[in-house]
Design a protein around this motif. Structure first.
Motif, PDB file in Angstrom:
ATOM      1  N   ARG A  11      -1.397 -31.980  44.980  1.00 32.09           N
ATOM      2  CA  ARG A  11      -2.421 -30.928  45.015  1.00 32.09           C
ATOM      3  C   ARG A  11      -1.847 -29.666  44.381  1.00 32.09           C
ATOM      4  O   ARG A  11      -0.860 -29.105  44.862  1.00 32.09           O
ATOM      5  N   VAL A  12      -2.452 -29.245  43.280  1.00 36.90           N
ATOM      6  CA  VAL A  12      -1.940 -28.143  42.472  1.00 36.90           C
ATOM      7  C   VAL A  12      -2.849 -26.928  42.653  1.00 36.90           C
ATOM      8  O   VAL A  12      -4.021 -26.959  42.267  1.00 36.90           O
ATOM      9  N   LEU A  64     -13.803 -32.625  36.671  1.00 43.47           N
ATOM     10  CA  LEU A  64     -12.639 -31.972  37.268  1.00 43.47           C
ATOM     11  C   LEU A  64     -12.513 -32.362  38.739  1.00 43.47           C
ATOM     12  O   LEU A  64     -13.440 -32.158  39.535  1.00 43.47           O
ATOM     13  N   ASP A  65     -11.351 -32.905  39.115  1.00 45.04           N
ATOM     14  CA  ASP A  65     -11.099 -33.311  40.502  1.00 45.04           C
ATOM     15  C   ASP A  65     -10.429 -32.139  41.219  1.00 45.04           C
ATOM     16  O   ASP A  65      -9.206 -32.026  41.283  1.00 45.04           O
ATOM     17  N   ALA A  66     -11.266 -31.243  41.727  1.00 46.33           N
ATOM     18  CA  ALA A  66     -10.730 -30.025  42.349  1.00 46.33           C
ATOM     19  C   ALA A  66     -11.662 -29.555  43.455  1.00 46.33           C
ATOM     20  O   ALA A  66     -12.853 -29.851  43.459  1.00 46.33           O
ATOM     21  N   ILE A  89      -6.445 -26.019  32.201  1.00 43.41           N
ATOM     22  CA  ILE A  89      -6.712 -27.283  31.527  1.00 43.41           C
ATOM     23  C   ILE A  89      -5.970 -28.399  32.255  1.00 43.41           C
ATOM     24  O   ILE A  89      -4.773 -28.271  32.551  1.00 43.41           O
ATOM     25  N   VAL A  90      -6.660 -29.486  32.526  1.00 42.74           N
ATOM     26  CA  VAL A  90      -6.062 -30.702  33.091  1.00 42.74           C
ATOM     27  C   VAL A  90      -6.065 -31.753  31.999  1.00 42.74           C
ATOM     28  O   VAL A  90      -7.106 -32.027  31.394  1.00 42.74           O
ATOM     29  N   ALA A  91      -4.888 -32.319  31.711  1.00 46.00           N
ATOM     30  CA  ALA A  91      -4.767 -33.294  30.625  1.00 46.00           C
ATOM     31  C   ALA A  91      -3.695 -34.314  30.996  1.00 46.00           C
ATOM     32  O   ALA A  91      -3.054 -34.223  32.044  1.00 46.00           O
ATOM     33  N   GLU A  92      -3.494 -35.285  30.119  1.00 47.93           N
ATOM     34  CA  GLU A  92      -2.502 -36.327  30.403  1.00 47.93           C
ATOM     35  C   GLU A  92      -1.080 -35.798  30.319  1.00 47.93           C
ATOM     36  O   GLU A  92      -0.186 -36.322  30.973  1.00 47.93           O
ATOM     37  N   CYS A 126      -7.855 -19.981  43.533  1.00 46.01           N
ATOM     38  CA  CYS A 126      -9.296 -20.091  43.315  1.00 46.01           C
ATOM     39  C   CYS A 126      -9.739 -21.547  43.279  1.00 46.01           C
ATOM     40  O   CYS A 126     -10.944 -21.818  43.310  1.00 46.01           O
ATOM     41  N   ALA A 127      -8.761 -22.465  43.223  1.00 51.46           N
ATOM     42  CA  ALA A 127      -9.088 -23.890  43.228  1.00 51.46           C
ATOM     43  C   ALA A 127      -7.807 -24.672  43.504  1.00 51.46           C
ATOM     44  O   ALA A 127      -6.700 -24.173  43.295  1.00 51.46           O
ATOM     45  N   VAL A 128      -7.981 -25.885  43.990  1.00 49.12           N
ATOM     46  CA  VAL A 128      -6.861 -26.809  44.165  1.00 49.12           C
ATOM     47  C   VAL A 128      -7.206 -28.093  43.405  1.00 49.12           C
ATOM     48  O   VAL A 128      -8.220 -28.740  43.692  1.00 49.12           O
ATOM     49  N   VAL A 129      -6.368 -28.420  42.431  1.00 50.11           N
ATOM     50  CA  VAL A 129      -6.617 -29.574  41.560  1.00 50.11           C
ATOM     51  C   VAL A 129      -5.815 -30.766  42.065  1.00 50.11           C
ATOM     52  O   VAL A 129      -4.618 -30.647  42.356  1.00 50.11           O
TER      53      VAL A 129
END
Length: 245
Positions: free
Chosen positions: A141-142, A242-244, A193-196, A154-157
């Motif tokens: 959890r980021v 987005l999984d957040a 940005i969430v990426a591989e 402001c969010a947890v990814v």
């Protein structure tokens, strides 16, 4: 389980490694790589390879393969962003830093993986590479820092085998410039940005921030990426995948 923190490239880099076994040599290797990159690519060190090349003391044919790769990446993202992302602004020294950090940390994560590590989180000042899960069935959890409230997120990814990068002005002020104008980028407060991989996530976050409001749609169109963007009017833009929370 191993935890480790070092100050590298002017920021804290932390590792949370959950695999069983002795990975001390791999950890030393990964952080040694980051320190080596800092020595060779820092724009603040007069004897770095980047500084020497910028002063004309090294010819293009004399550059290391690593710097060649970084400069190629800078050219790629400059083209992709229509010039908003640029490592060489008129009147300024060569500065590939916007690519170097993500690239170097991703390489460090790759070295850990090559040594057999499968469950870890490598965090470079909020830009993160994750591998596997900290516990079965639970993702890493980021936290994404709130752009105006330093003590808040402001969010947890949620992340498994991926990367999360954020560009904003809250740490270093208006340090991201629009390469098309040479002026500080405006229009956005934060781009995540969430990426591989972190090379792509970090460079795309910087490019989108440099593009300003244009960067909202531009980032969402990049393949394999999910985005969380807060604009100057405090509106939140997030891609559906987005999984957040």
């Amino acid at each position: 389980m191993t935890t480790h923190v070092e100050q590298v490239m002017g920021l804290p880099v932390s590792l949370d490694l959950r695999d069983d076994g002795d990975f001390s040599a791999a950890v030393t290797d990964a952080f040694g790589w980051l320190h080596d990159v800092d020595a060779r690519f820092s724009t603040y060190k007069v004897d770095s390879e980047v500084s020497r090349y910028d002063r004309g003391e090294l010819a293009a044919g004399d550059l290391s393969g690593d710097l060649d790769e970084v400069l190629d990446l800078c050219a790629y993202y400059e083209h992709l962003s229509g010039g908003a992302f640029s490592a060489r602004l008129p009147g300024r020294a060569l500065d590939p830093s916007a690519v170097v950090k993500g690239w170097a940390v991703q390489r460090a994560a790759d070295r850990l993986h090559a040594a057999g590590a499968r469950r870890f989180c490598l965090n470079a000042g909020g830009d993160v590479v994750t591998a596997g899960e900290p516990e079965p069935g639970r993702p890493w959890r980021v936290g994404v820092r709130h752009p105006e409230l330093p003590q808040s997120v402001c969010a947890v990814v949620n992340s498994r085998n991926g990367a999360v990068a954020t560009s904003a002005a809250y740490e270093r002020g208006q340090h991201i410039l629009d390469g098309r104008t040479g002026q500080p980028a405006t229009g956005l407060l934060s781009v995540t940005i969430v990426a591989e991989d972190l090379t792509n996530a970090d460079a795309l976050a910087t490019a989108a921030f440099a593009l300003g409001e244009e960067g909202i749609a531009w980032a969402a169109q990049q393949p394999g990426c999910e985005v969380l963007i807060i604009d100057a009017a405090r509106r939140v833009h997030r891609s559906p995948g987005l999984d957040a929370a």
